[in-house]
Design a protein around this motif. Structure first.
Motif, PDB file in Angstrom:
ATOM      1  N   GLN A  79       0.827  -1.214   0.000  1.00 32.57           N
ATOM      2  CA  GLN A  79       0.000   0.000   0.000  1.00 32.57           C
ATOM      3  C   GLN A  79       0.856   1.258   0.000  1.00 32.57           C
ATOM      4  O   GLN A  79       0.574   2.208  -0.740  1.00 32.57           O
ATOM      5  CB  GLN A  79      -0.937  -0.010   1.211  1.00 32.57           C
ATOM      6  CG  GLN A  79      -1.997  -1.076   1.142  1.00 32.57           C
ATOM      7  CD  GLN A  79      -2.728  -1.253   2.460  1.00 32.57           C
ATOM      8  OE1 GLN A  79      -2.163  -1.049   3.535  1.00 32.57           O
ATOM      9  NE2 GLN A  79      -3.992  -1.635   2.377  1.00 32.57           N
ATOM     10  N   LEU A  80       1.896   1.279   0.806  1.00 31.68           N
ATOM     11  CA  LEU A  80       2.771   2.452   0.867  1.00 31.68           C
ATOM     12  C   LEU A  80       3.514   2.661  -0.454  1.00 31.68           C
ATOM     13  O   LEU A  80       3.675   3.800  -0.905  1.00 31.68           O
ATOM     14  CB  LEU A  80       3.752   2.324   2.032  1.00 31.68           C
ATOM     15  CG  LEU A  80       3.122   2.470   3.415  1.00 31.68           C
ATOM     16  CD1 LEU A  80       4.104   2.054   4.509  1.00 31.68           C
ATOM     17  CD2 LEU A  80       2.620   3.890   3.649  1.00 31.68           C
ATOM     18  N   GLN A  81       3.920   1.580  -1.088  1.00 32.08           N
ATOM     19  CA  GLN A  81       4.601   1.721  -2.376  1.00 32.08           C
ATOM     20  C   GLN A  81       3.630   2.147  -3.472  1.00 32.08           C
ATOM     21  O   GLN A  81       4.002   2.883  -4.381  1.00 32.08           O
ATOM     22  CB  GLN A  81       5.330   0.433  -2.730  1.00 32.08           C
ATOM     23  CG  GLN A  81       6.561   0.245  -1.839  1.00 32.08           C
ATOM     24  CD  GLN A  81       7.431  -0.902  -2.292  1.00 32.08           C
ATOM     25  OE1 GLN A  81       7.663  -1.084  -3.481  1.00 32.08           O
ATOM     26  NE2 GLN A  81       7.922  -1.673  -1.334  1.00 32.08           N
ATOM     27  N   VAL A  82       2.386   1.703  -3.382  1.00 34.04           N
ATOM     28  CA  VAL A  82       1.368   2.162  -4.333  1.00 34.04           C
ATOM     29  C   VAL A  82       1.155   3.663  -4.174  1.00 34.04           C
ATOM     30  O   VAL A  82       1.075   4.400  -5.161  1.00 34.04           O
ATOM     31  CB  VAL A  82       0.053   1.378  -4.152  1.00 34.04           C
ATOM     32  CG1 VAL A  82      -1.118   2.078  -4.831  1.00 34.04           C
ATOM     33  CG2 VAL A  82       0.206  -0.035  -4.682  1.00 34.04           C
ATOM     34  N   LEU A  83       1.079   4.134  -2.932  1.00 37.28           N
ATOM     35  CA  LEU A  83       0.939   5.580  -2.706  1.00 37.28           C
ATOM     36  C   LEU A  83       2.141   6.335  -3.262  1.00 37.28           C
ATOM     37  O   LEU A  83       1.975   7.386  -3.898  1.00 37.28           O
ATOM     38  CB  LEU A  83       0.767   5.884  -1.217  1.00 37.28           C
ATOM     39  CG  LEU A  83      -0.566   5.527  -0.605  1.00 37.28           C
ATOM     40  CD1 LEU A  83      -0.556   5.817   0.896  1.00 37.28           C
ATOM     41  CD2 LEU A  83      -1.703   6.275  -1.282  1.00 37.28           C
ATOM     42  N   ALA A  84       3.340   5.823  -3.034  1.00 39.13           N
ATOM     43  CA  ALA A  84       4.542   6.490  -3.549  1.00 39.13           C
ATOM     44  C   ALA A  84       4.523   6.528  -5.080  1.00 39.13           C
ATOM     45  O   ALA A  84       4.837   7.551  -5.690  1.00 39.13           O
ATOM     46  CB  ALA A  84       5.798   5.783  -3.039  1.00 39.13           C
ATOM     47  N   PHE A  85       4.131   5.428  -5.691  1.00 33.10           N
ATOM     48  CA  PHE A  85       4.072   5.360  -7.152  1.00 33.10           C
ATOM     49  C   PHE A  85       3.017   6.337  -7.690  1.00 33.10           C
ATOM     50  O   PHE A  85       3.266   7.072  -8.642  1.00 33.10           O
ATOM     51  CB  PHE A  85       3.747   3.926  -7.581  1.00 33.10           C
ATOM     52  CG  PHE A  85       3.818   3.703  -9.059  1.00 33.10           C
ATOM     53  CD1 PHE A  85       5.026   3.449  -9.679  1.00 33.10           C
ATOM     54  CD2 PHE A  85       2.665   3.738  -9.835  1.00 33.10           C
ATOM     55  CE1 PHE A  85       5.095   3.229 -11.051  1.00 33.10           C
ATOM     56  CE2 PHE A  85       2.720   3.530 -11.202  1.00 33.10           C
ATOM     57  CZ  PHE A  85       3.942   3.268 -11.815  1.00 33.10           C
ATOM     58  N   ALA A  86       1.845   6.352  -7.061  1.00 30.56           N
ATOM     59  CA  ALA A  86       0.776   7.271  -7.477  1.00 30.56           C
ATOM     60  C   ALA A  86       1.198   8.724  -7.264  1.00 30.56           C
ATOM     61  O   ALA A  86       0.922   9.590  -8.093  1.00 30.56           O
ATOM     62  CB  ALA A  86      -0.513   6.959  -6.720  1.00 30.56           C
ATOM     63  N   ARG A  87       1.862   8.996  -6.160  1.00 29.06           N
ATOM     64  CA  ARG A  87       2.342  10.357  -5.874  1.00 29.06           C
ATOM     65  C   ARG A  87       3.352  10.805  -6.930  1.00 29.06           C
ATOM     66  O   ARG A  87       3.264  11.915  -7.445  1.00 29.06           O
ATOM     67  CB  ARG A  87       2.964  10.407  -4.478  1.00 29.06           C
ATOM     68  CG  ARG A  87       3.488  11.764  -4.059  1.00 29.06           C
ATOM     69  CD  ARG A  87       4.089  11.744  -2.651  1.00 29.06           C
ATOM     70  NE  ARG A  87       5.148  10.763  -2.501  1.00 29.06           N
ATOM     71  CZ  ARG A  87       5.050   9.633  -1.785  1.00 29.06           C
ATOM     72  NH1 ARG A  87       3.941   9.337  -1.143  1.00 29.06           N
ATOM     73  NH2 ARG A  87       6.070   8.794  -1.698  1.00 29.06           N
ATOM     74  N   ASP A  88       4.281   9.915  -7.262  1.00 30.40           N
ATOM     75  CA  ASP A  88       5.272  10.248  -8.286  1.00 30.40           C
ATOM     76  C   ASP A  88       4.601  10.498  -9.634  1.00 30.40           C
ATOM     77  O   ASP A  88       4.975  11.428 -10.365  1.00 30.40           O
ATOM     78  CB  ASP A  88       6.311   9.135  -8.417  1.00 30.40           C
ATOM     79  CG  ASP A  88       7.227   9.037  -7.201  1.00 30.40           C
ATOM     80  OD1 ASP A  88       7.234   9.971  -6.365  1.00 30.40           O
ATOM     81  OD2 ASP A  88       7.924   8.007  -7.086  1.00 30.40           O
ATOM     82  N   SER A  89       3.615   9.699  -9.958  1.00 28.59           N
ATOM     83  CA  SER A  89       2.888   9.865 -11.216  1.00 28.59           C
ATOM     84  C   SER A  89       2.133  11.194 -11.229  1.00 28.59           C
ATOM     85  O   SER A  89       2.193  11.946 -12.207  1.00 28.59           O
ATOM     86  CB  SER A  89       1.916   8.702 -11.403  1.00 28.59           C
ATOM     87  OG  SER A  89       1.150   8.883 -12.562  1.00 28.59           O
ATOM     88  N   PHE A  90       1.434  11.514 -10.139  1.00 26.92           N
ATOM     89  CA  PHE A  90       0.697  12.772 -10.044  1.00 26.92           C
ATOM     90  C   PHE A  90       1.663  13.955 -10.146  1.00 26.92           C
ATOM     91  O   PHE A  90       1.389  14.933 -10.836  1.00 26.92           O
ATOM     92  CB  PHE A  90      -0.086  12.827  -8.730  1.00 26.92           C
ATOM     93  CG  PHE A  90      -0.980  14.018  -8.605  1.00 26.92           C
ATOM     94  CD1 PHE A  90      -2.259  14.005  -9.130  1.00 26.92           C
ATOM     95  CD2 PHE A  90      -0.549  15.162  -7.949  1.00 26.92           C
ATOM     96  CE1 PHE A  90      -3.096  15.102  -9.025  1.00 26.92           C
ATOM     97  CE2 PHE A  90      -1.370  16.269  -7.829  1.00 26.92           C
ATOM     98  CZ  PHE A  90      -2.654  16.243  -8.369  1.00 26.92           C
ATOM     99  N   THR A  91       2.796  13.841  -9.485  1.00 28.06           N
ATOM    100  CA  THR A  91       3.800  14.908  -9.533  1.00 28.06           C
ATOM    101  C   THR A  91       4.290  15.122 -10.962  1.00 28.06           C
ATOM    102  O   THR A  91       4.397  16.259 -11.428  1.00 28.06           O
ATOM    103  CB  THR A  91       4.981  14.580  -8.596  1.00 28.06           C
ATOM    104  OG1 THR A  91       4.476  14.473  -7.254  1.00 28.06           O
ATOM    105  CG2 THR A  91       6.056  15.639  -8.652  1.00 28.06           C
ATOM    106  N   GLU A  92       4.552  14.024 -11.650  1.00 26.44           N
ATOM    107  CA  GLU A  92       5.038  14.127 -13.030  1.00 26.44           C
ATOM    108  C   GLU A  92       3.976  14.691 -13.977  1.00 26.44           C
ATOM    109  O   GLU A  92       4.271  15.518 -14.836  1.00 26.44           O
ATOM    110  CB  GLU A  92       5.475  12.746 -13.518  1.00 26.44           C
ATOM    111  CG  GLU A  92       6.027  12.751 -14.927  1.00 26.44           C
ATOM    112  CD  GLU A  92       6.444  11.360 -15.380  1.00 26.44           C
ATOM    113  OE1 GLU A  92       6.206  11.046 -16.556  1.00 26.44           O
ATOM    114  OE2 GLU A  92       6.992  10.599 -14.559  1.00 26.44           O
ATOM    115  N   LEU A  93       2.735  14.271 -13.787  1.00 29.11           N
ATOM    116  CA  LEU A  93       1.660  14.668 -14.706  1.00 29.11           C
ATOM    117  C   LEU A  93       1.037  16.024 -14.389  1.00 29.11           C
ATOM    118  O   LEU A  93       0.502  16.677 -15.284  1.00 29.11           O
ATOM    119  CB  LEU A  93       0.553  13.606 -14.706  1.00 29.11           C
ATOM    120  CG  LEU A  93       0.937  12.233 -15.243  1.00 29.11           C
ATOM    121  CD1 LEU A  93      -0.166  11.227 -14.951  1.00 29.11           C
ATOM    122  CD2 LEU A  93       1.250  12.301 -16.725  1.00 29.11           C
TER     123      LEU A  93
END
Length: 193
Positions: A54-68
């Motif tokens: 779950q924490l890695q999913v949040l990190a991945f989603a956060r990185d994606s949102f930051t990039e997009l």
């Protein structure tokens, strides 16, 4: 990128998509292994626990949102153009990507819980609010907004508008969701000029 990292990337992409539909608590190593056609033990080797996943999913989603969303906004000229870029990219993410939905769904899912996943969600939401407030402050310094305008209030209000958009567009499937959201954003900007 090596094979292990490629696999991890693919798993996280699938996990974000799954969490967008089922919520973070609905995301398990078992259902993820099934959807990825991997063994549970192979997937467990990447994440070790549901909470770590779950924490890695949040990190991945956060990185994606930051990039997009965040990076294109920061690349735009300061002030209204920067906030408009933020808004437009955020709208696009809301229409098409699961990353934004993970945060909206998880915020409701974890609002009354305690623990590392909720703590990370709170940090992520606060970071977003602070980013919006900083972008707004740059608009004040550029003379786009009144000196007495409240950056934190603007961030709060814009965040509320975007939550309303997610609800109207994704859950209610309101055909006027975008029109109403754009009007709300325009009103926020106009009130702060």
């Amino acid at each position: 990128m090596g094979k292990g990292e490629e696999t991890r990337q693919a798993v996280l992409e699938q996990a974000v998509s799954t969490a967008g539909r089922l919520g973070l608590s609905g995301l398990t190593i078992g259902n993820l292994a099934t959807s990825m056609k991997m063994s549970k033990s192979g997937l467990f080797g990447h994440f070790r626990s549901k909470e770590a996943l779950q924490l890695q999913v949040l990190a991945f989603a956060r990185d994606s949102f930051t990039e997009l969303v965040i990076h294109p906004a920061i690349a735009a000229p300061r002030g209204i153009p920067r906030l408009t870029t933020l808004f437009e990219c955020w709208m696009e993410t809301g229409r098409s990507a699961a990353a934004g939905c993970v945060f909206v769904a998880a915020a409701t899912e974890y609002d009354d819980q305690e623990g590392p996943v909720r703590d990370q969600l709170v940090r992520d939401h606060r970071d977003l609010l602070e980013s919006i407030a900083l972008m707004f402050r740059s608009g004040v310094s550029e003379g786009h907004f009144r000196e007495d305008a409240d950056p934190e209030q603007f961030a709060h209000d814009l965040y509320g508008v975007m939550l309303g958009f997610y609800h109207a567009y994704r859950m209610m499937r309101d055909p006027l969701a975008e029109t109403r959201t754009r009007r709300s954003f325009g009103n926020l900007v106009d009130q702060a000029r």
